[in-house]
Structures are given as C-alpha cells and as structure tokens.
Scaffold this motif. Structure first.
Motif, PDB file in Angstrom:
ATOM      1  N   LEU A 112      50.350  45.664  33.885  1.00 10.44           N
ATOM      2  CA  LEU A 112      49.740  46.527  34.896  1.00 10.44           C
ATOM      3  C   LEU A 112      50.325  47.944  34.844  1.00 10.44           C
ATOM      4  CD1 LEU A 112      49.684  44.029  37.912  1.00 10.44           C
ATOM      5  CD2 LEU A 112      47.764  44.712  36.476  1.00 10.44           C
ATOM      6  N   ALA A 113      51.643  48.034  34.707  1.00 11.48           N
ATOM      7  CA  ALA A 113      52.277  49.350  34.629  1.00 11.48           C
ATOM      8  C   ALA A 113      51.868  50.077  33.355  1.00 11.48           C
ATOM      9  CB  ALA A 113      53.794  49.195  34.687  1.00 11.48           C
ATOM     10  N   PHE A 114      51.644  49.337  32.279  1.00 12.92           N
ATOM     11  CA  PHE A 114      51.197  49.953  31.025  1.00 12.92           C
ATOM     12  C   PHE A 114      49.843  50.639  31.208  1.00 12.92           C
ATOM     13  CE2 PHE A 114      48.752  49.546  27.040  1.00 12.92           C
ATOM     14  CZ  PHE A 114      49.565  50.283  26.186  1.00 12.92           C
ATOM     15  N   GLY A 115      48.913  49.959  31.885  1.00  8.72           N
ATOM     16  CA  GLY A 115      47.609  50.565  32.122  1.00  8.72           C
ATOM     17  C   GLY A 115      47.675  51.762  33.057  1.00  8.72           C
ATOM     18  N   LEU A 116      48.347  51.602  34.199  1.00  3.33           N
ATOM     19  CA  LEU A 116      48.435  52.695  35.166  1.00  3.33           C
ATOM     20  C   LEU A 116      49.259  53.860  34.631  1.00  3.33           C
ATOM     21  CD1 LEU A 116      49.004  50.621  38.432  1.00  3.33           C
ATOM     22  CD2 LEU A 116      46.908  51.781  37.743  1.00  3.33           C
ATOM     23  N   GLY A 117      50.410  53.556  34.027  1.00  4.25           N
ATOM     24  CA  GLY A 117      51.281  54.614  33.530  1.00  4.25           C
ATOM     25  C   GLY A 117      50.662  55.390  32.382  1.00  4.25           C
ATOM     26  N   ASN A 215      46.169  57.872  19.580  1.00  5.20           N
ATOM     27  CA  ASN A 215      47.350  58.480  18.976  1.00  5.20           C
ATOM     28  C   ASN A 215      48.597  58.370  19.842  1.00  5.20           C
ATOM     29  OD1 ASN A 215      46.444  60.143  16.389  1.00  5.20           O
ATOM     30  ND2 ASN A 215      44.818  60.355  17.910  1.00  5.20           N
ATOM     31  N   VAL A 216      48.441  58.024  21.107  1.00  6.46           N
ATOM     32  CA  VAL A 216      49.601  57.921  21.993  1.00  6.46           C
ATOM     33  C   VAL A 216      49.908  56.485  22.381  1.00  6.46           C
ATOM     34  CG1 VAL A 216      49.120  60.216  22.907  1.00  6.46           C
ATOM     35  CG2 VAL A 216      48.261  58.221  24.141  1.00  6.46           C
ATOM     36  N   LEU A 217      48.998  55.557  22.111  1.00 12.58           N
ATOM     37  CA  LEU A 217      49.205  54.178  22.544  1.00 12.58           C
ATOM     38  C   LEU A 217      50.374  53.501  21.834  1.00 12.58           C
ATOM     39  CD1 LEU A 217      45.720  52.479  23.059  1.00 12.58           C
ATOM     40  CD2 LEU A 217      47.475  52.957  24.760  1.00 12.58           C
ATOM     41  N   GLY A 218      50.570  53.818  20.550  1.00 12.85           N
ATOM     42  CA  GLY A 218      51.613  53.157  19.775  1.00 12.85           C
ATOM     43  C   GLY A 218      52.999  53.289  20.381  1.00 12.85           C
ATOM     44  N   PRO A 219      53.511  54.512  20.562  1.00 14.79           N
ATOM     45  CA  PRO A 219      54.852  54.652  21.164  1.00 14.79           C
ATOM     46  C   PRO A 219      54.944  54.069  22.571  1.00 14.79           C
ATOM     47  CG  PRO A 219      54.146  56.705  20.138  1.00 14.79           C
ATOM     48  CD  PRO A 219      52.966  55.799  20.132  1.00 14.79           C
ATOM     49  N   ILE A 220      53.863  54.199  23.357  1.00 19.81           N
ATOM     50  CA  ILE A 220      53.896  53.653  24.712  1.00 19.81           C
ATOM     51  C   ILE A 220      53.951  52.128  24.668  1.00 19.81           C
ATOM     52  CG2 ILE A 220      52.715  53.605  26.941  1.00 19.81           C
ATOM     53  CD1 ILE A 220      51.292  56.183  26.128  1.00 19.81           C
ATOM     54  N   TYR A 223      57.458  50.967  23.778  1.00 17.86           N
ATOM     55  CA  TYR A 223      58.351  51.114  24.928  1.00 17.86           C
ATOM     56  C   TYR A 223      58.074  50.036  25.973  1.00 17.86           C
ATOM     57  CZ  TYR A 223      60.696  53.247  28.918  1.00 17.86           C
ATOM     58  OH  TYR A 223      61.508  53.487  30.002  1.00 17.86           O
ATOM     59  N   ALA A 224      56.788  49.742  26.220  1.00 13.43           N
ATOM     60  CA  ALA A 224      56.431  48.723  27.205  1.00 13.43           C
ATOM     61  C   ALA A 224      56.897  47.340  26.768  1.00 13.43           C
ATOM     62  CB  ALA A 224      54.922  48.725  27.438  1.00 13.43           C
ATOM     63  N   THR A 225      56.849  47.073  25.469  1.00 12.84           N
ATOM     64  CA  THR A 225      57.334  45.778  24.972  1.00 12.84           C
ATOM     65  C   THR A 225      58.815  45.600  25.277  1.00 12.84           C
ATOM     66  OG1 THR A 225      55.709  45.894  23.166  1.00 12.84           O
ATOM     67  CG2 THR A 225      57.497  44.303  22.943  1.00 12.84           C
ATOM     68  N   GLY A 226      59.580  46.673  25.139  1.00 11.96           N
ATOM     69  CA  GLY A 226      60.990  46.598  25.477  1.00 11.96           C
ATOM     70  C   GLY A 226      61.232  46.396  26.964  1.00 11.96           C
ATOM     71  N   LEU A 227      60.303  46.871  27.800  1.00  9.03           N
ATOM     72  CA  LEU A 227      60.461  46.713  29.248  1.00  9.03           C
ATOM     73  C   LEU A 227      60.275  45.273  29.705  1.00  9.03           C
ATOM     74  CD1 LEU A 227      58.698  49.822  30.866  1.00  9.03           C
ATOM     75  CD2 LEU A 227      61.141  49.338  30.713  1.00  9.03           C
ATOM     76  N   ILE A 228      59.617  44.449  28.894  1.00  9.50           N
ATOM     77  CA  ILE A 228      59.394  43.056  29.296  1.00  9.50           C
ATOM     78  C   ILE A 228      60.728  42.343  29.482  1.00  9.50           C
ATOM     79  CG2 ILE A 228      58.397  40.854  28.606  1.00  9.50           C
ATOM     80  CD1 ILE A 228      56.181  42.337  27.222  1.00  9.50           C
ATOM     81  N   SER A 229      61.688  42.632  28.611  1.00  8.46           N
ATOM     82  CA  SER A 229      62.999  41.994  28.754  1.00  8.46           C
ATOM     83  C   SER A 229      63.657  42.395  30.074  1.00  8.46           C
ATOM     84  CB  SER A 229      63.897  42.379  27.580  1.00  8.46           C
ATOM     85  OG  SER A 229      64.080  43.783  27.510  1.00  8.46           O
ATOM     86  N   VAL A 230      63.519  43.668  30.448  1.00  5.84           N
ATOM     87  CA  VAL A 230      64.065  44.117  31.734  1.00  5.84           C
ATOM     88  C   VAL A 230      63.312  43.462  32.880  1.00  5.84           C
ATOM     89  CG1 VAL A 230      64.550  46.142  33.158  1.00  5.84           C
ATOM     90  CG2 VAL A 230      64.698  46.312  30.677  1.00  5.84           C
ATOM     91  N   SER A 231      61.997  43.343  32.734  1.00  5.06           N
ATOM     92  CA  SER A 231      61.181  42.747  33.780  1.00  5.06           C
ATOM     93  C   SER A 231      61.541  41.273  33.996  1.00  5.06           C
ATOM     94  CB  SER A 231      59.700  42.877  33.426  1.00  5.06           C
ATOM     95  OG  SER A 231      58.877  42.315  34.423  1.00  5.06           O
ATOM     96  N   MET A 232      61.798  40.554  32.906  1.00  6.19           N
ATOM     97  CA  MET A 232      62.185  39.149  33.036  1.00  6.19           C
ATOM     98  C   MET A 232      63.479  39.012  33.838  1.00  6.19           C
ATOM     99  SD  MET A 232      59.927  37.184  31.511  1.00  6.19           S
ATOM    100  CE  MET A 232      60.922  35.707  31.496  1.00  6.19           C
ATOM    101  N   ILE A 233      64.439  39.888  33.570  1.00  7.75           N
ATOM    102  CA  ILE A 233      65.717  39.823  34.274  1.00  7.75           C
ATOM    103  C   ILE A 233      65.549  40.209  35.737  1.00  7.75           C
ATOM    104  CG2 ILE A 233      68.043  40.798  34.372  1.00  7.75           C
ATOM    105  CD1 ILE A 233      67.898  41.107  31.325  1.00  7.75           C
ATOM    106  N   LEU A 234      64.776  41.273  36.002  1.00  5.36           N
ATOM    107  CA  LEU A 234      64.561  41.684  37.390  1.00  5.36           C
ATOM    108  C   LEU A 234      63.792  40.626  38.175  1.00  5.36           C
ATOM    109  CD1 LEU A 234      63.692  45.483  37.055  1.00  5.36           C
ATOM    110  CD2 LEU A 234      65.828  44.450  37.810  1.00  5.36           C
TER     111      LEU A 234
END
Length: 299
Positions: A112-117, A215-220, A223-234
């Motif tokens: 959800l944050a990936f789409g909105l952000g 052209n901007v989706l790749g880096p985002i 980054y979002a894939t890395g946030l999943i690990s943080v999201s699991m912990i939170l």
C-alpha cells in the motif's frame, strides 16, 4: 518503395525502446538467477508462503485446540515435532498458520505504501514548485518521529486489530517511499525523452504515466523490498505489545509474547516464533540487496 521503407523505419523506431526494455529486464533476470544467495532466499520465502497458504490441506493439528496435560512439550516429541506452547497447542501448526497473519501484516503495508508513496513522489518530483513544497514538507513532519514510536502511537490511537496495524504501518512507510520516489523523479524529469514528450504536447499525466513511471519504478521497488523486513519486525512488535493481533489467533509476534513466560522452562520452543521472524526478515533483506546488484548492470 520509399513509402514502404519509411513505414519500416517508423516501425523500427517504435519497437526499439520496447526491445531495449525487454533486454534490460532480461539481463536483470539472468543476473538475479545467477545470484545463489538470492535464489536461496526466494526458495525459503516461497516455502514459507506456500506452506501458509496451503495450511488447511497439510493435515496439521488444530492450532487453537490445547491441552494442559501436554503443555510445553519439547522439540522432537512424538506427534509434536516442534513441541507445544504454554497451552498445549501444536507449535508446528501454529507457526504455519501464523505465517498467514504475519506475512499479511508485514507485506500489505509495504504494498500500500509503495502505491501511495510512488504516486506522491512522482507528482512532487515532476510538478515541482509549491506542489513539491506542500507534499515534501508534510512528509518531513513524519520524520520527526522514529518509525517504531510512530507505529505504536498510531496503533494505540486506532486500537488493536489487524486492520489498524496495517493502516499504522502504511502511514509509517509512505513518507519513506515518497522521499525516494521524489528523489528519483527529480533526476529523471529533465532527461531528453521527457523534454521530447513535453515538446510533442503530451499532458503532464501522460508524461508521468507513460514516460517516467517505468524509469523510476526500479529503484523504488528495490527500496520497498528492503522495507518488508522492517515491516515484519514492526508488525511482530505491535502484536508483542498487544497492539496488533488479538489472542488466540496464531501470529508470530503474539506467540513471542505468550511464550515469554516459558523461556526458562522450554527456551527452544519459545524461540521458534522469533526464528521465523528472523528468517523471513533476513531473506527479504538479502533479496533486496540481490535485486539492487542485479539492476545495476553497469557493474
């Protein structure tokens, strides 16, 4: 004859960008497949995900049915390969069924944050001016609070529950993804292909959707894939504090909370939910690193 050659040239010019895009993503795919660490992480995540989705068909014990007679059985006990919890419920069944809620609460906020952000960052980066200032200064307000404290504060205000946990974590991650999206978009908006599309009379929406988004989706996405690990912990932390999933639902963070009193009696069983959280988090983290390396084709 000249008409046919012109038509062929036009077709070649139109097909070239698509061919280049296919070539780039094919190269990324080959690089990520050759990365053994990423492939091991993908295999582990797929195993956990499939076992959680197919849990009703695995002939497991009832994850809600307990017995005080068989409470806190050790790992390797006959009929209970991973032991039992403080109420005598099968740990294997609860871990597998718990993966459903843990993965749902951990992954949904990032999606959800990936789409909105991405949407907010794309608009802020392309339009600029007062629109950029309004969006980014609002985003900066959320950076005044640490992610953990912000998630706890929002969940505490909304109340315990799965939906409220997802909403609170989404609010935490939207500012982070928006900042990355705005930064990437700002670096792309003055490229030649954007200027050419603007000169051709294309609207701002068309330019953002058709020319800049890809052209901007790749880096985002990386980054979002890395946030999943943080999201699991939170997410596990919220459930551990009583602000997420409610008993008796099997969820890894909540299981850690209920088993903390048994850590001196049967520490290995009490550590199993934490081991699952750690495994999923580290796999998503390593997979994010692998994607970042695979997409950097210059190296």
């Amino acid at each position: 004859m000249s008409v046919s050659s012109n038509a062929m040239n036009d077709a070649a010019l139109q097909a070239a960008p698509m061919s280049n895009a296919r070539g780039y993503w094919a190269t990324v795919g080959r690089r990520i497949v050759r990365d053994k660490v990423s492939m091991v992480c993908v295999a582990i995540l797929l195993l956990i995900l499939l076992s959680a989705l197919l849990a009703p068909y695995l002939h497991l014990a009832d994850p809600y049915q307990g017995s005080m007679i068989r409470r806190l059985r050790h790992i390797g006990t006959p009929n209970y390969p991973l032991g039992t919890d403080e109420l005598g419920r099968d740990m294997l069944a609860r871990l597998i069924y718990g993966g459903r809620l843990s993965l749902l609460i951990g992954i949904s906020p990032v999606i959800l944050a990936f789409g909105l952000g991405t949407m907010l960052g794309l608009v802020a980066g392309y339009v600029g001016g007062w629109v950029n200032t309004a969006i980014m200064r609002t985003i900066d307000v959320f950076y005044a609070f640490p992610s953990v404290l912000l998630a706890i504060a929002i969940s505490g205000a909304l109340g315990a529950g799965i939906t409220n946990s997802i909403v609170s974590l989404t609010i935490v991650f939207v500012p982070q993804i928006t900042r990355v999206a705005e930064s990437v978009t700002t670096g792309v908006r003055n490229r030649d292909f954007v200027e050419a599309a603007r000169a051709s009379g294309a609207s701002a929406f068309t330019i953002m959707r058709a020319h800049m988004l890809g052209n901007v989706l790749g880096p985002i996405f990386v980054y979002a894939t890395g946030l999943i690990s943080v999201s699991m912990i939170l997410a596990a932390g919220l459930s551990f504090l009583g602000l997420g999933t409610k008993p008796p639902e099997p969820e890894w963070g909540l299981m850690l909370n209920t088993l903390r009193t048994a850590i001196y009696v049967n520490p290995w069983v009490a550590a199993l939910p934490g081991a699952m959280i750690f495994a999923v988090s580290i796999c998503f983290n390593l997979l994010s690193d692998g994607l970042r390396s695979a997409m950097d084709i210059r190296s």
